[in-house]
Design a protein around this motif. Structure first.
Motif, PDB file in Angstrom:
ATOM      1  N   CYS A  90       0.859  -1.174   0.000  1.00  0.00           N
ATOM      2  CA  CYS A  90       0.000   0.000   0.000  1.00  0.00           C
ATOM      3  C   CYS A  90       0.901   1.232   0.000  1.00  0.00           C
ATOM      4  CB  CYS A  90      -0.872   0.028   1.250  1.00  0.00           C
ATOM      5  SG  CYS A  90      -1.865  -1.446   1.499  1.00  0.00           S
ATOM      6  N   VAL A  91       0.611   2.172  -0.866  1.00  0.00           N
ATOM      7  CA  VAL A  91       1.402   3.402  -0.922  1.00  0.00           C
ATOM      8  C   VAL A  91       0.468   4.612  -0.938  1.00  0.00           C
ATOM      9  CG1 VAL A  91       3.379   2.362  -2.088  1.00  0.00           C
ATOM     10  CG2 VAL A  91       1.531   3.301  -3.445  1.00  0.00           C
ATOM     11  N   HIS A  92       0.976   5.717  -0.404  1.00  0.00           N
ATOM     12  CA  HIS A  92       0.244   6.981  -0.417  1.00  0.00           C
ATOM     13  C   HIS A  92       1.256   8.107  -0.469  1.00  0.00           C
ATOM     14  CE1 HIS A  92      -2.495  10.206   0.795  1.00  0.00           C
ATOM     15  NE2 HIS A  92      -3.447   9.402   0.330  1.00  0.00           N
ATOM     16  N   HIS A  93       0.897   9.156  -1.161  1.00  0.00           N
ATOM     17  CA  HIS A  93       1.848  10.256  -1.360  1.00  0.00           C
ATOM     18  C   HIS A  93       2.094  11.077  -0.090  1.00  0.00           C
ATOM     19  CE1 HIS A  93      -1.408  13.248  -1.480  1.00  0.00           C
ATOM     20  NE2 HIS A  93      -2.086  12.318  -2.139  1.00  0.00           N
ATOM     21  N   SER A  94       1.190  10.997   0.897  1.00  0.00           N
ATOM     22  CA  SER A  94       1.358  11.781   2.123  1.00  0.00           C
ATOM     23  C   SER A  94       2.211  11.049   3.145  1.00  0.00           C
ATOM     24  CB  SER A  94      -0.006  12.081   2.747  1.00  0.00           C
ATOM     25  OG  SER A  94      -0.805  12.829   1.875  1.00  0.00           O
ATOM     26  N   ARG A  95       3.167  11.758   3.684  1.00  0.00           N
ATOM     27  CA  ARG A  95       4.015  11.194   4.742  1.00  0.00           C
ATOM     28  C   ARG A  95       3.149  10.955   5.986  1.00  0.00           C
ATOM     29  NH1 ARG A  95       9.682  11.351   5.796  1.00  0.00           N
ATOM     30  NH2 ARG A  95      10.076  11.180   8.023  1.00  0.00           N
ATOM     31  N   GLY A  96       3.345   9.823   6.614  1.00  0.00           N
ATOM     32  CA  GLY A  96       2.603   9.498   7.834  1.00  0.00           C
ATOM     33  C   GLY A  96       1.149   9.134   7.611  1.00  0.00           C
ATOM     34  N   PHE A  97       0.784   8.809   6.394  1.00  0.00           N
ATOM     35  CA  PHE A  97      -0.605   8.477   6.075  1.00  0.00           C
ATOM     36  C   PHE A  97      -1.076   7.236   6.816  1.00  0.00           C
ATOM     37  CE2 PHE A  97      -3.770   6.222   3.508  1.00  0.00           C
ATOM     38  CZ  PHE A  97      -4.736   7.199   3.396  1.00  0.00           C
ATOM     39  N   PHE A  98      -0.195   6.276   6.988  1.00  0.00           N
ATOM     40  CA  PHE A  98      -0.603   5.006   7.583  1.00  0.00           C
ATOM     41  C   PHE A  98      -0.538   5.084   9.105  1.00  0.00           C
ATOM     42  CE2 PHE A  98       0.701   3.842   3.259  1.00  0.00           C
ATOM     43  CZ  PHE A  98      -0.516   3.327   2.837  1.00  0.00           C
ATOM     44  N   THR A  99      -1.613   5.596   9.668  1.00  0.00           N
ATOM     45  CA  THR A  99      -1.767   5.682  11.107  1.00  0.00           C
ATOM     46  C   THR A  99      -2.020   4.283  11.660  1.00  0.00           C
ATOM     47  OG1 THR A  99      -4.151   5.989  10.894  1.00  0.00           O
ATOM     48  CG2 THR A  99      -2.769   7.996  10.908  1.00  0.00           C
ATOM     49  N   ARG A 100      -2.050   4.173  12.966  1.00  0.00           N
ATOM     50  CA  ARG A 100      -2.341   2.861  13.574  1.00  0.00           C
ATOM     51  C   ARG A 100      -3.677   2.312  13.084  1.00  0.00           C
ATOM     52  NH1 ARG A 100      -0.496   3.194  19.899  1.00  0.00           N
ATOM     53  NH2 ARG A 100       1.735   3.261  19.460  1.00  0.00           N
ATOM     54  N   ALA A 101      -4.671   3.188  13.007  1.00  0.00           N
ATOM     55  CA  ALA A 101      -5.996   2.744  12.555  1.00  0.00           C
ATOM     56  C   ALA A 101      -5.949   2.248  11.111  1.00  0.00           C
ATOM     57  CB  ALA A 101      -6.993   3.894  12.680  1.00  0.00           C
ATOM     58  N   ARG A 102      -5.221   2.943  10.256  1.00  0.00           N
ATOM     59  CA  ARG A 102      -5.134   2.511   8.852  1.00  0.00           C
ATOM     60  C   ARG A 102      -4.319   1.229   8.711  1.00  0.00           C
ATOM     61  NH1 ARG A 102      -4.823   8.543   6.998  1.00  0.00           N
ATOM     62  NH2 ARG A 102      -6.985   8.822   6.338  1.00  0.00           N
ATOM     63  N   VAL A 103      -3.292   1.095   9.523  1.00  0.00           N
ATOM     64  CA  VAL A 103      -2.507  -0.144   9.495  1.00  0.00           C
ATOM     65  C   VAL A 103      -3.381  -1.308   9.938  1.00  0.00           C
ATOM     66  CG1 VAL A 103      -0.580  -1.374  10.568  1.00  0.00           C
ATOM     67  CG2 VAL A 103      -0.270   0.972   9.773  1.00  0.00           C
ATOM     68  N   GLN A 104      -4.170  -1.099  10.989  1.00  0.00           N
ATOM     69  CA  GLN A 104      -5.063  -2.161  11.464  1.00  0.00           C
ATOM     70  C   GLN A 104      -6.084  -2.524  10.393  1.00  0.00           C
ATOM     71  OE1 GLN A 104      -4.517  -3.903  14.052  1.00  0.00           O
ATOM     72  NE2 GLN A 104      -6.333  -5.162  13.936  1.00  0.00           N
ATOM     73  N   GLN A 105      -6.617  -1.527   9.717  1.00  0.00           N
ATOM     74  CA  GLN A 105      -7.572  -1.776   8.639  1.00  0.00           C
ATOM     75  C   GLN A 105      -6.908  -2.557   7.498  1.00  0.00           C
ATOM     76  OE1 GLN A 105      -9.118   1.755   6.746  1.00  0.00           O
ATOM     77  NE2 GLN A 105     -11.050   0.744   6.299  1.00  0.00           N
ATOM     78  N   ALA A 106      -5.692  -2.189   7.153  1.00  0.00           N
ATOM     79  CA  ALA A 106      -4.960  -2.897   6.102  1.00  0.00           C
ATOM     80  C   ALA A 106      -4.680  -4.335   6.513  1.00  0.00           C
ATOM     81  CB  ALA A 106      -3.668  -2.162   5.773  1.00  0.00           C
ATOM     82  N   ARG A 107      -4.372  -4.543   7.776  1.00  0.00           N
ATOM     83  CA  ARG A 107      -4.139  -5.920   8.260  1.00  0.00           C
ATOM     84  C   ARG A 107      -5.388  -6.764   8.142  1.00  0.00           C
ATOM     85  NH1 ARG A 107      -0.551  -4.300  13.493  1.00  0.00           N
ATOM     86  NH2 ARG A 107       1.455  -4.238  12.434  1.00  0.00           N
ATOM     87  N   ARG A 108      -6.530  -6.175   8.467  1.00  0.00           N
ATOM     88  CA  ARG A 108      -7.794  -6.926   8.325  1.00  0.00           C
ATOM     89  C   ARG A 108      -8.055  -7.248   6.854  1.00  0.00           C
ATOM     90  NH1 ARG A 108      -9.760  -3.285  12.593  1.00  0.00           N
ATOM     91  NH2 ARG A 108     -10.535  -1.935  10.928  1.00  0.00           N
ATOM     92  N   PHE A 109      -7.769  -6.293   5.990  1.00  0.00           N
ATOM     93  CA  PHE A 109      -7.933  -6.536   4.560  1.00  0.00           C
ATOM     94  C   PHE A 109      -6.977  -7.624   4.089  1.00  0.00           C
ATOM     95  CE2 PHE A 109      -6.822  -5.831   0.135  1.00  0.00           C
ATOM     96  CZ  PHE A 109      -8.073  -5.914  -0.449  1.00  0.00           C
ATOM     97  N   ALA A 110      -5.753  -7.627   4.613  1.00  0.00           N
ATOM     98  CA  ALA A 110      -4.760  -8.632   4.217  1.00  0.00           C
ATOM     99  C   ALA A 110      -5.246 -10.038   4.540  1.00  0.00           C
ATOM    100  CB  ALA A 110      -3.422  -8.345   4.891  1.00  0.00           C
ATOM    101  N   VAL A 111      -5.947 -10.196   5.657  1.00  0.00           N
ATOM    102  CA  VAL A 111      -6.504 -11.510   6.006  1.00  0.00           C
ATOM    103  C   VAL A 111      -7.487 -11.956   4.932  1.00  0.00           C
ATOM    104  CG1 VAL A 111      -7.971 -12.736   7.667  1.00  0.00           C
ATOM    105  CG2 VAL A 111      -6.144 -11.238   8.484  1.00  0.00           C
ATOM    106  N   LEU A 112      -8.338 -11.028   4.482  1.00  0.00           N
ATOM    107  CA  LEU A 112      -9.302 -11.362   3.430  1.00  0.00           C
ATOM    108  C   LEU A 112      -8.603 -11.658   2.105  1.00  0.00           C
ATOM    109  CD1 LEU A 112     -11.987  -8.636   4.207  1.00  0.00           C
ATOM    110  CD2 LEU A 112     -12.037 -11.057   4.845  1.00  0.00           C
ATOM    111  N   ALA A 113      -7.584 -10.882   1.793  1.00  0.00           N
ATOM    112  CA  ALA A 113      -6.841 -11.095   0.549  1.00  0.00           C
ATOM    113  C   ALA A 113      -6.131 -12.446   0.569  1.00  0.00           C
ATOM    114  CB  ALA A 113      -5.829  -9.971   0.343  1.00  0.00           C
ATOM    115  N   ARG A 114      -5.549 -12.807   1.709  1.00  0.00           N
ATOM    116  CA  ARG A 114      -4.883 -14.100   1.847  1.00  0.00           C
ATOM    117  C   ARG A 114      -5.879 -15.227   1.616  1.00  0.00           C
ATOM    118  NH1 ARG A 114      -1.619 -13.194   5.814  1.00  0.00           N
ATOM    119  NH2 ARG A 114      -3.260 -12.988   7.338  1.00  0.00           N
ATOM    120  N   GLN A 115      -7.083 -15.104   2.201  1.00  0.00           N
ATOM    121  CA  GLN A 115      -8.107 -16.134   2.018  1.00  0.00           C
ATOM    122  C   GLN A 115      -8.543 -16.212   0.569  1.00  0.00           C
ATOM    123  OE1 GLN A 115      -9.113 -18.374   4.436  1.00  0.00           O
ATOM    124  NE2 GLN A 115      -9.929 -19.369   2.619  1.00  0.00           N
TER     125      GLN A 115
END
Length: 75
Positions: free
Chosen positions: A18-43
């Motif tokens: 995951c990439v974004h042009h803004s520095r610090g875009f991936f807050t804890r909440a966004r990282v957690q959301q991405a992790r949940r998405f990764a579980v679905l993508a893995r499945q």
């Protein structure tokens, strides 16, 4: 910002990037959301691998049955 999440599967190692042009875009909440998405993508990857394997087995079995039918009709 960039975030890399492993999508470990037995059949195909992969990484969700995951990439974004803004520095610090991936807050804890966004990282957690991405992790949940990764579980679905893995499945989804596992499901796709299983579907491919099933299609291959069906094709092999169909060929075997067609061959046996042809042999039985000739006998």
């Amino acid at each position: 910002s960039a975030l890399h999440l492993p999508l470990r599967t037995a059949e195909s190692p992969a990484v969700l990037v995951c990439v974004h042009h803004s520095r610090g875009f991936f807050t804890r909440a966004r990282v957690q959301q991405a992790r949940r998405f990764a579980v679905l993508a893995r499945q989804a990857l596992l499901n796709a691998d299983q579907a491919t394997q099933l299609e291959e087995r069906v094709a092999e079995r169909t060929a075997e049955l067609q061959s046996a039918l042809g042999a039985a009709q000739q006998a």
